[in-house]
Design a protein around this motif. Structure first.
Motif, PDB file in Angstrom:
ATOM      1  N   MET A 258      58.329   0.022  -7.720  1.00  0.00           N
ATOM      2  CA  MET A 258      57.302   0.917  -8.226  1.00  0.00           C
ATOM      3  C   MET A 258      56.315   1.263  -7.123  1.00  0.00           C
ATOM      4  SD  MET A 258      57.738   1.699 -11.425  1.00  0.00           S
ATOM      5  CE  MET A 258      58.732   1.152 -12.812  1.00  0.00           C
ATOM      6  N   ASN A 259      55.732   2.457  -7.208  1.00  0.00           N
ATOM      7  CA  ASN A 259      54.720   2.900  -6.252  1.00  0.00           C
ATOM      8  C   ASN A 259      53.337   2.793  -6.873  1.00  0.00           C
ATOM      9  OD1 ASN A 259      56.609   3.643  -4.264  1.00  0.00           O
ATOM     10  ND2 ASN A 259      56.930   5.630  -5.251  1.00  0.00           N
ATOM     11  N   PHE A 260      52.431   2.166  -6.134  1.00  0.00           N
ATOM     12  CA  PHE A 260      51.070   1.941  -6.600  1.00  0.00           C
ATOM     13  C   PHE A 260      50.063   2.651  -5.717  1.00  0.00           C
ATOM     14  CE2 PHE A 260      53.253  -1.470  -8.656  1.00  0.00           C
ATOM     15  CZ  PHE A 260      52.482  -1.845  -9.743  1.00  0.00           C
ATOM     16  N   ALA A 261      48.907   2.958  -6.337  1.00  0.00           N
ATOM     17  CA  ALA A 261      47.702   3.318  -5.605  1.00  0.00           C
ATOM     18  C   ALA A 261      46.608   2.388  -6.105  1.00  0.00           C
ATOM     19  CB  ALA A 261      47.312   4.774  -5.847  1.00  0.00           C
ATOM     20  N   ILE A 262      45.593   2.177  -5.298  1.00  0.00           N
ATOM     21  CA  ILE A 262      44.496   1.301  -5.711  1.00  0.00           C
ATOM     22  C   ILE A 262      43.164   1.968  -5.409  1.00  0.00           C
ATOM     23  CG2 ILE A 262      44.518   0.015  -3.520  1.00  0.00           C
ATOM     24  CD1 ILE A 262      43.795  -2.495  -5.166  1.00  0.00           C
ATOM     25  N   ILE A 263      42.263   1.892  -6.360  1.00  0.00           N
ATOM     26  CA  ILE A 263      40.910   2.426  -6.199  1.00  0.00           C
ATOM     27  C   ILE A 263      39.956   1.239  -6.166  1.00  0.00           C
ATOM     28  CG2 ILE A 263      39.138   3.952  -7.154  1.00  0.00           C
ATOM     29  CD1 ILE A 263      41.295   5.438  -8.657  1.00  0.00           C
ATOM     30  N   GLY A 264      39.179   1.129  -5.076  1.00  0.00           N
ATOM     31  CA  GLY A 264      38.281  -0.006  -4.928  1.00  0.00           C
ATOM     32  C   GLY A 264      38.897  -1.135  -4.130  1.00  0.00           C
ATOM     33  N   VAL A 265      39.672  -0.800  -3.099  1.00  0.00           N
ATOM     34  CA  VAL A 265      40.416  -1.805  -2.337  1.00  0.00           C
ATOM     35  C   VAL A 265      39.497  -2.682  -1.483  1.00  0.00           C
ATOM     36  CG1 VAL A 265      40.885  -0.379  -0.288  1.00  0.00           C
ATOM     37  CG2 VAL A 265      42.541  -2.126  -1.006  1.00  0.00           C
ATOM     38  N   GLY A 266      38.251  -2.274  -1.292  1.00  0.00           N
ATOM     39  CA  GLY A 266      37.313  -3.074  -0.521  1.00  0.00           C
ATOM     40  C   GLY A 266      36.564  -4.104  -1.336  1.00  0.00           C
ATOM     41  N   GLY A 267      36.832  -4.162  -2.639  1.00  0.00           N
ATOM     42  CA  GLY A 267      36.089  -5.051  -3.522  1.00  0.00           C
ATOM     43  C   GLY A 267      36.584  -6.495  -3.507  1.00  0.00           C
ATOM     44  N   TYR A 268      35.795  -7.363  -4.136  1.00  0.00           N
ATOM     45  CA  TYR A 268      36.066  -8.806  -4.172  1.00  0.00           C
ATOM     46  C   TYR A 268      37.410  -9.133  -4.811  1.00  0.00           C
ATOM     47  CZ  TYR A 268      35.878 -13.488  -6.236  1.00  0.00           C
ATOM     48  OH  TYR A 268      36.182 -14.751  -6.651  1.00  0.00           O
ATOM     49  N   ILE A 269      37.748  -8.443  -5.897  1.00  0.00           N
ATOM     50  CA  ILE A 269      38.935  -8.800  -6.672  1.00  0.00           C
ATOM     51  C   ILE A 269      40.204  -8.134  -6.158  1.00  0.00           C
ATOM     52  CG2 ILE A 269      38.895  -6.954  -8.406  1.00  0.00           C
ATOM     53  CD1 ILE A 269      39.352 -10.754  -9.088  1.00  0.00           C
ATOM     54  N   ALA A 270      40.076  -7.118  -5.307  1.00  0.00           N
ATOM     55  CA  ALA A 270      41.232  -6.334  -4.862  1.00  0.00           C
ATOM     56  C   ALA A 270      42.339  -7.164  -4.213  1.00  0.00           C
ATOM     57  CB  ALA A 270      40.782  -5.224  -3.922  1.00  0.00           C
ATOM     58  N   PRO A 271      42.036  -8.180  -3.383  1.00  0.00           N
ATOM     59  CA  PRO A 271      43.130  -8.950  -2.771  1.00  0.00           C
ATOM     60  C   PRO A 271      44.101  -9.581  -3.774  1.00  0.00           C
ATOM     61  CG  PRO A 271      41.095  -9.378  -1.603  1.00  0.00           C
ATOM     62  CD  PRO A 271      40.726  -8.551  -2.805  1.00  0.00           C
ATOM     63  N   ARG A 272      43.604  -9.942  -4.939  1.00  0.00           N
ATOM     64  CA  ARG A 272      44.513 -10.504  -5.954  1.00  0.00           C
ATOM     65  C   ARG A 272      45.509  -9.450  -6.433  1.00  0.00           C
ATOM     66  NH1 ARG A 272      40.503 -14.310  -9.659  1.00  0.00           N
ATOM     67  NH2 ARG A 272      39.245 -15.111  -7.934  1.00  0.00           N
ATOM     68  N   HIS A 273      45.065  -8.203  -6.496  1.00  0.00           N
ATOM     69  CA  HIS A 273      45.954  -7.115  -6.890  1.00  0.00           C
ATOM     70  C   HIS A 273      46.946  -6.810  -5.772  1.00  0.00           C
ATOM     71  CE1 HIS A 273      43.828  -5.724 -10.621  1.00  0.00           C
ATOM     72  NE2 HIS A 273      42.896  -6.492 -10.075  1.00  0.00           N
ATOM     73  N   LEU A 274      46.451  -6.775  -4.540  1.00  0.00           N
ATOM     74  CA  LEU A 274      47.330  -6.528  -3.396  1.00  0.00           C
ATOM     75  C   LEU A 274      48.433  -7.595  -3.336  1.00  0.00           C
ATOM     76  CD1 LEU A 274      44.671  -5.702  -0.639  1.00  0.00           C
ATOM     77  CD2 LEU A 274      46.108  -4.068  -1.890  1.00  0.00           C
ATOM     78  N   GLU A 275      48.046  -8.831  -3.524  1.00  0.00           N
ATOM     79  CA  GLU A 275      49.000  -9.935  -3.459  1.00  0.00           C
ATOM     80  C   GLU A 275      50.043  -9.826  -4.568  1.00  0.00           C
ATOM     81  OE1 GLU A 275      48.939 -14.788  -2.931  1.00  0.00           O
ATOM     82  OE2 GLU A 275      47.187 -13.776  -3.762  1.00  0.00           O
ATOM     83  N   ALA A 276      49.596  -9.490  -5.786  1.00  0.00           N
ATOM     84  CA  ALA A 276      50.526  -9.363  -6.906  1.00  0.00           C
ATOM     85  C   ALA A 276      51.533  -8.246  -6.671  1.00  0.00           C
ATOM     86  CB  ALA A 276      49.744  -9.109  -8.198  1.00  0.00           C
ATOM     87  N   ILE A 277      51.064  -7.094  -6.206  1.00  0.00           N
ATOM     88  CA  ILE A 277      51.953  -5.960  -5.936  1.00  0.00           C
ATOM     89  C   ILE A 277      52.964  -6.329  -4.863  1.00  0.00           C
ATOM     90  CG2 ILE A 277      52.060  -3.587  -5.063  1.00  0.00           C
ATOM     91  CD1 ILE A 277      49.187  -3.238  -6.252  1.00  0.00           C
ATOM     92  N   LYS A 278      52.487  -6.974  -3.808  1.00  0.00           N
ATOM     93  CA  LYS A 278      53.351  -7.358  -2.688  1.00  0.00           C
ATOM     94  C   LYS A 278      54.390  -8.393  -3.102  1.00  0.00           C
ATOM     95  CE  LYS A 278      54.404  -7.736   1.778  1.00  0.00           C
ATOM     96  NZ  LYS A 278      54.943  -6.614   2.579  1.00  0.00           N
ATOM     97  N   GLU A 279      53.949  -9.465  -3.770  1.00  0.00           N
ATOM     98  CA  GLU A 279      54.859 -10.565  -4.096  1.00  0.00           C
ATOM     99  C   GLU A 279      55.896 -10.177  -5.140  1.00  0.00           C
ATOM    100  OE1 GLU A 279      53.065 -14.298  -4.908  1.00  0.00           O
ATOM    101  OE2 GLU A 279      52.045 -14.402  -2.972  1.00  0.00           O
ATOM    102  N   LEU A 280      55.583  -9.177  -5.950  1.00  0.00           N
ATOM    103  CA  LEU A 280      56.548  -8.712  -6.950  1.00  0.00           C
ATOM    104  C   LEU A 280      57.498  -7.654  -6.385  1.00  0.00           C
ATOM    105  CD1 LEU A 280      54.248  -8.610 -10.100  1.00  0.00           C
ATOM    106  CD2 LEU A 280      56.137 -10.195  -9.667  1.00  0.00           C
ATOM    107  N   GLY A 281      57.309  -7.327  -5.112  1.00  0.00           N
ATOM    108  CA  GLY A 281      58.260  -6.458  -4.427  1.00  0.00           C
ATOM    109  C   GLY A 281      58.021  -4.971  -4.578  1.00  0.00           C
TER     110      GLY A 281
END
Length: 296
Positions: free
Chosen positions: A1-24
């Protein structure tokens, strides 16, 4: 799947980045008005990054019909922006995955439901405590007991410095207030397990402390929330902890201090397999914090 993220500089964003990455999956585009986003190099160094929302929007539109067309937009922005960014995602042909609180007011849930129908896309909310192993076990235990009423004491203390009050989090119009910021996921967990909210009362309310009671279908809850470091119990201070969580159910302490590292990955996994939580799942907790906000 292709994702975009709004607010990538925020505190919680790394958890989203990690989830997207680890799920392939792939992060195609990211936006934040701040440019301190070096964390992206750890996960998606080739992702297109924008500090100008108009250019971000144009890029999203340019990918329609291509192999990089965006299917999901993850939203990690300040609370008051959630509703408009969810609408952006849906109207640009993507599902939305939004951090808590989903919105600030219950009426926003109804408005977003019309957007879902109009654009045939879904809104998913991050309710990570609902996938925590200990909380899943607690829900199963409570349901098996079939007890009509429980006594619950909830205490959550998480230290915040002076910066908190100067940031958007300290502005009730933008954050929704203390209970919305740090309490909404606990209220969601309690309503999920003990039933719909019947009434809520506030006994103390300031910029750093909120306390009150909450009547649920199958429980009476005494709750206390604070960001004041000086109120931390001695045992937390002694061990160098800046956060203290306690939930007592019928006098017994419920332990759930561990097991938080994989929760966003589980949330994403559920959403992508069609089992994620949507608009209605967020309603009860949003109703509670909205009522607290209006009380003196």
């Amino acid at each position: 799947m292709n994702f975009a993220i709004i607010g990538v500089g925020g505190y919680i964003a790394p958890r989203h980045l990690e989830a997207i990455k680890e799920l392939g999956h792939q992060l195609v585009a990211a936006y934040d008005h701040n440019d301190s986003v070096g964390i992206m190099d750890r996960y998606f160094p080739d992702c297109q990054f924008f500090t100008d929302f108009e250019r971000f929007e144009s890029f999203i539109d340019s990918k329609k019909g291509t192999s990089e067309e965006i299917q999901y937009v993850s939203i990690c922005t300040p609370n008051y922006m959630h509703s408009s960014h969810i609408k952006f995602a849906l109207s640009h042909g993507a599902h939305a995955i939004c951090e808590k609180p989903l919105v600030l007011n219950e009426k926003d849930i109804d408005e977003l439901a019309t957007y879902e129908k109009k654009f045939d896309k879904k809104v998913y909310t991050v309710l990570q405590l609902r996938v925590h192993d200990a909380i899943l076990a607690l829900k199963k235990k409570i349901e098996s007991e079939k007890k009509d009423s429980h006594e619950i004491n909830l205490t959550y203390m998480t230290s915040r410095g002076q910066w908190y009050h100067e940031s958007w989090k300290g502005d009730v119009r933008k954050s929704g207030g203390l209970s919305t910021n740090i309490g909404v996921h606990f209220f969601d967990m309690l309503t999920w397990i003990f039933g719909e909210p019947l009434s809520v009362d506030v006994s103390e309310k300031s910029a750093t402390v909120e306390k009150g009671t909450l009547k649920l279908k199958n429980a009476h809850v005494s709750w206390s929330l604070t960001i004041d470091r000086s109120l931390l119990p001695a045992e937390a201070v002694k061990t160098g902890k800046t956060t203290f969580r306690s939930i007592k159910i019928d006098g017994s302490e419920f332990e759930f201090s561990e097991g938080f590292t994989e929760l966003h990955k589980r949330v994403y996994g559920d959403i992508l397999s069609g089992k994620g939580y949507g608009l209605e799942a967020a309603r009860s907790a949003i109703r509670i914090v909205e009522q607290i906000r209006g009380m003196k």
